[in-house]
Motif scaffolding. Structure first.
Motif, PDB file in Angstrom:
ATOM      1  N   ASP A 100      57.483  44.144  33.924  1.00 31.44           N
ATOM      2  CA  ASP A 100      58.884  44.225  34.646  1.00 31.44           C
ATOM      3  C   ASP A 100      60.004  45.034  33.948  1.00 31.44           C
ATOM      4  O   ASP A 100      60.662  45.675  34.436  1.00 31.44           O
ATOM      5  CB  ASP A 100      59.185  42.823  34.853  1.00 31.44           C
ATOM      6  N   THR A 134      49.159  46.027  38.162  1.00 27.13           N
ATOM      7  CA  THR A 134      49.452  44.425  37.473  1.00 27.13           C
ATOM      8  C   THR A 134      50.894  44.077  37.824  1.00 27.13           C
ATOM      9  O   THR A 134      51.382  42.834  37.175  1.00 27.13           O
ATOM     10  CB  THR A 134      49.161  44.642  36.169  1.00 27.13           C
ATOM     11  N   GLY A 175      54.189  42.892  39.795  1.00 28.27           N
ATOM     12  CA  GLY A 175      54.812  42.088  40.848  1.00 28.27           C
ATOM     13  C   GLY A 175      55.302  42.960  42.127  1.00 28.27           C
ATOM     14  O   GLY A 175      56.210  43.835  41.549  1.00 28.27           O
ATOM     15  N   LYS A 230      49.506  44.619  48.450  1.00 29.55           N
ATOM     16  CA  LYS A 230      49.867  43.311  47.442  1.00 29.55           C
ATOM     17  C   LYS A 230      49.633  42.262  48.745  1.00 29.55           C
ATOM     18  O   LYS A 230      50.534  42.339  49.594  1.00 29.55           O
ATOM     19  CB  LYS A 230      50.976  43.566  46.999  1.00 29.55           C
ATOM     20  N   ASP A 270      51.579  39.511  48.572  1.00 27.50           N
ATOM     21  CA  ASP A 270      52.784  38.872  48.722  1.00 27.50           C
ATOM     22  C   ASP A 270      53.911  40.048  49.022  1.00 27.50           C
ATOM     23  O   ASP A 270      55.122  39.747  48.729  1.00 27.50           O
ATOM     24  CB  ASP A 270      53.092  38.375  47.660  1.00 27.50           C
ATOM     25  N   SER A 307      57.038  38.920  50.698  1.00 30.31           N
ATOM     26  CA  SER A 307      58.340  38.219  50.052  1.00 30.31           C
ATOM     27  C   SER A 307      59.318  39.133  49.605  1.00 30.31           C
ATOM     28  O   SER A 307      60.361  38.634  49.323  1.00 30.31           O
ATOM     29  CB  SER A 307      57.572  37.703  48.720  1.00 30.31           C
TER      30      SER A 307
END
Length: 153
Positions: free
Chosen positions: A66, A95, A97, A128, A130, A133
């Motif tokens: 991140d 890897t 998010g 991905k 998610d 989201s």
């Protein structure tokens, strides 16, 4: 860099900056990249972007994914070191998010940048589970970004 016409002196400014770039902290280097990118001083932005990437590579302990993506988002949004930023995004994407990867991809797309590496990072983002989201506003930003960069299609 904020003065009108600063971009006319981009080359000489970049040359002058080389003597101080090694003494600048990462946060200041990123701020200079932002200001230089906004002023059209691509050589100054590139000088400090290279320094920021070197600091990122040598920082101990190694920055999290991140943290790395936050730096890449600033560089990409400023139009600096785009090929390097795209290849690093591609490497981090599996890897990363969704909430950290999407803004970095979007920053590059909004600059109209396209490359195979950015396309691969975008495809990884799209796969991905998610992705939803991100919410409607960020999804709309990605859709608009796709009109500026073929890598976001």
């Amino acid at each position: 860099l904020r003065l009108p016409g600063a971009s006319d002196f981009d080359g000489p400014l970049a040359t002058l900056c080389r003597s101080i770039v090694a003494d600048v902290a990462l946060e200041l280097a990123l701020d200079i990249v932002k200001q230089a990118g906004a002023s059209g001083c691509s050589e100054v932005a590139g000088t400090f972007a290279t320094s920021a990437l070197l600091m990122l590579d040598t920082r101990q302990p190694e920055p999290t994914v991140d943290e790395q993506l936050a730096v890449l988002r600033v560089l990409g949004g400023s139009g600096a070191a785009m090929d390097d930023v795209a290849s690093r995004l591609q490497a981090l994407a599996p890897t990363a998010g969704v909430l950290a990867l999407a803004p970095a991809v979007l920053a590059m797309g909004e600059r109209g940048f396209s490359s195979e590496a950015l396309t691969a990072a975008t495809q990884t983002l799209a796969a991905k589970p998610d992705l939803g989201s991100l919410g409607p506003a960020r999804m709309l930003e990605l859709a608009v970004g796709s009109t500026k960069s073929l890598s976001l299609v």
